[in-house]
Design a protein around this motif. Sequence first.
Motif, mmCIF file in Angstrom:
data_model
loop_
_atom_site.group_PDB
_atom_site.id
_atom_site.type_symbol
_atom_site.label_atom_id
_atom_site.label_comp_id
_atom_site.label_asym_id
_atom_site.label_seq_id
_atom_site.Cartn_x
_atom_site.Cartn_y
_atom_site.Cartn_z
ATOM 1 N N THR A 75 0.821 -1.211 0.000
ATOM 2 C CA THR A 75 0.000 0.000 0.000
ATOM 3 C C THR A 75 0.850 1.255 0.000
ATOM 4 O O THR A 75 0.558 2.226 -0.713
ATOM 5 N N ASP A 76 1.923 1.261 0.790
ATOM 6 C CA ASP A 76 2.707 2.493 0.907
ATOM 7 C C ASP A 76 3.552 2.778 -0.325
ATOM 8 O O ASP A 76 4.230 3.810 -0.390
ATOM 9 N N ALA A 77 3.526 1.911 -1.320
ATOM 10 C CA ALA A 77 4.227 2.190 -2.575
ATOM 11 C C ALA A 77 3.538 3.299 -3.373
ATOM 12 O O ALA A 77 4.123 3.826 -4.322
ATOM 13 N N TYR A 78 2.326 3.658 -2.969
ATOM 14 C CA TYR A 78 1.533 4.641 -3.718
ATOM 15 C C TYR A 78 1.576 6.026 -3.084
ATOM 16 O O TYR A 78 0.748 6.871 -3.383
ATOM 17 N N ARG A 79 2.555 6.268 -2.231
ATOM 18 C CA ARG A 79 2.658 7.583 -1.600
ATOM 19 C C ARG A 79 3.035 8.626 -2.646
ATOM 20 O O ARG A 79 3.621 8.327 -3.680
ATOM 21 N N PRO A 161 -8.418 -1.453 3.424
ATOM 22 C CA PRO A 161 -8.179 -2.315 2.265
ATOM 23 C C PRO A 161 -9.237 -3.406 2.144
ATOM 24 O O PRO A 161 -9.572 -4.081 3.121
ATOM 25 N N GLY A 162 -9.770 -3.539 0.950
ATOM 26 C CA GLY A 162 -10.764 -4.571 0.672
ATOM 27 C C GLY A 162 -12.203 -4.114 0.814
ATOM 28 O O GLY A 162 -13.097 -4.731 0.220
ATOM 29 N N ARG A 163 -12.446 -3.062 1.577
ATOM 30 C CA ARG A 163 -13.836 -2.654 1.823
ATOM 31 C C ARG A 163 -14.489 -2.095 0.562
ATOM 32 O O ARG A 163 -15.538 -2.591 0.124
ATOM 33 N N ALA A 164 -13.885 -1.061 -0.032
ATOM 34 C CA ALA A 164 -14.451 -0.505 -1.263
ATOM 35 C C ALA A 164 -14.317 -1.487 -2.425
ATOM 36 O O ALA A 164 -15.206 -1.558 -3.286
ATOM 37 N N GLU A 165 -13.209 -2.241 -2.445
ATOM 38 C CA GLU A 165 -13.065 -3.254 -3.488
ATOM 39 C C GLU A 165 -14.233 -4.233 -3.454
ATOM 40 O O GLU A 165 -14.726 -4.657 -4.509
ATOM 41 N N GLY A 166 -14.686 -4.583 -2.248
ATOM 42 C CA GLY A 166 -15.802 -5.509 -2.115
ATOM 43 C C GLY A 166 -17.095 -4.953 -2.664
ATOM 44 O O GLY A 166 -17.969 -5.714 -3.107
ATOM 45 N N GLU A 167 -17.233 -3.637 -2.638
ATOM 46 C CA GLU A 167 -18.414 -3.007 -3.241
ATOM 47 C C GLU A 167 -18.287 -2.920 -4.751
ATOM 48 O O GLU A 167 -19.253 -3.191 -5.479
ATOM 49 N N ARG A 232 -9.852 -6.028 -15.364
ATOM 50 C CA ARG A 232 -8.601 -6.764 -15.531
ATOM 51 C C ARG A 232 -7.674 -6.572 -14.339
ATOM 52 O O ARG A 232 -7.042 -7.526 -13.874
ATOM 53 N N THR A 233 -7.578 -5.346 -13.828
ATOM 54 C CA THR A 233 -6.580 -5.032 -12.799
ATOM 55 C C THR A 233 -7.116 -5.087 -11.379
ATOM 56 O O THR A 233 -6.351 -5.216 -10.424
ATOM 57 N N GLY A 234 -8.439 -4.955 -11.210
ATOM 58 C CA GLY A 234 -8.986 -4.732 -9.877
ATOM 59 C C GLY A 234 -8.838 -3.276 -9.489
ATOM 60 O O GLY A 234 -8.215 -2.466 -10.189
ATOM 61 N N MET A 235 -9.384 -2.910 -8.327
ATOM 62 C CA MET A 235 -9.424 -1.513 -7.897
ATOM 63 C C MET A 235 -8.370 -1.167 -6.856
ATOM 64 O O MET A 235 -8.234 -0.005 -6.472
ATOM 65 N N GLY A 236 -7.613 -2.166 -6.370
ATOM 66 C CA GLY A 236 -6.710 -1.928 -5.243
ATOM 67 C C GLY A 236 -5.662 -0.868 -5.507
ATOM 68 O O GLY A 236 -5.403 -0.008 -4.665
#
Length: 326
Positions: A75-79, A161-167, A232-236
Motif C-alpha cells: 500500500t505504501d508504494a503509492y505515496r 483495504p478490501g472494503r471498497a473493493e468488495g463493493e 482486468r486489474t482490480g481496484m486496489g
Amino acid sequence: MPQQATDVTHRLVSSPAGRIHLVEQGTGPLVLLVHGFPESWYSWRHQLPELAAAGYRAVAIDVRGYGRSSKPGDTDAYRMLNLVEDNAAVVHALGEQSAVIVGHDWGATIAANSALARPDIFRAVGLLSVPYIPRTGPRPSEVFAQMGGDEEFYVSYFQEPGRAEGEIEPDVRGWLAGFYAALSADTMPAPDAPGPHFVSRGGMLRDRFPVGRRPAWLSEDDLDVYAGEFERTGMGGALNRYRNMDRDWEDLADFDGAPITQPSLFIGGSLDASTTWLADAIKAYPVTLPGLVSTHILDGCGHWIQQERPAEINRLLTDWLTSLPA
C-alpha cells in the motif's frame, strides 16, 4: 501554423514503480497529462490530438496502479513522492529535461506536488477540478473523520483495504457508470438529494448513485474502455492512493505551506464539489499560486471537466501553453 498531428503511440517506460504505460501524440515541447480516480490515460483522449495539432508532444500516462502501468503490492508504494518520481522518470525516459504537467482530480494533486518537489523538471503546472492546497494543519485522516456527522465521507470509506473493493469489483461496469453519473453535470443528483460523496452507516457509496442514467460525455464504448481495464486489474492500486494521505502529510513536511511559483492554470466546474467546497483554496491563489496565469470556472460543468467540455478545455489549455515562456 499548427503542425499536422501524428499517430498515437503506446509504450512502457522504466520508473521507480517498474514501468509506466503512456500514450504519446505529436512533437514539440512536452506536456505530461495525469489522470485521476477512477480513470486512465483515456480520460485525455480529446486533448491528445488537439495538443499535438497545436505543436506539442502530448503524453498521457496510466498512473502507478492503473491500466498497463505497474501495480506494486505494498500500500505504501503509492505515496505521493513515489508518484512524483514516476513523472520525473517519464520525462527523462522520453529524452526530455523539462515538461509542463497538467492533472485532473487526483492527477491535479499529483501534478501540483510534482511541480512543488521537482521544479527542476516541471516548468509549469495546470490543475483541473481540484485546487492546490498546501500541506498544512492536522493529519488528513483526522479532517475527513470529522466530515459528514452520522455519515462517512467517501475518502474515509476508502481507507480500509478490501472494503471498497468488495463493493466495486463484483460489478465494475455498473459502479463506474454510477460514479461517473453522480459527478456529471447532466446526471448528478439534485441539490436537495443525499450527497453522493457520503456513505450511510452500514451502507455503500453506490446507494446514492443515479440509476439508469448515463452522462452525455460517456458513450458505451468509453465505458467499455474504463470497465475493461478495472475488471482486468482490480481496484486496489487505484484506491491505494487514498490510503497514503497521512503518509503524504508526513513525507511533505518540508513543504508545509509552500507556494508553487511556476506559471500555473486552474480550471474548475461550477457544479463540481471539488471546486465549490474548496472555494477558499481558490481565493488563496495569490499566495499559494503566485505564478497563476488564469483561473476559469466553467458554468454548468461537473467534475469530469476535460470530457464534459473538451472543446473549452482544449482552447484554454492551448491558450495557456502558448503564453508560457519558451
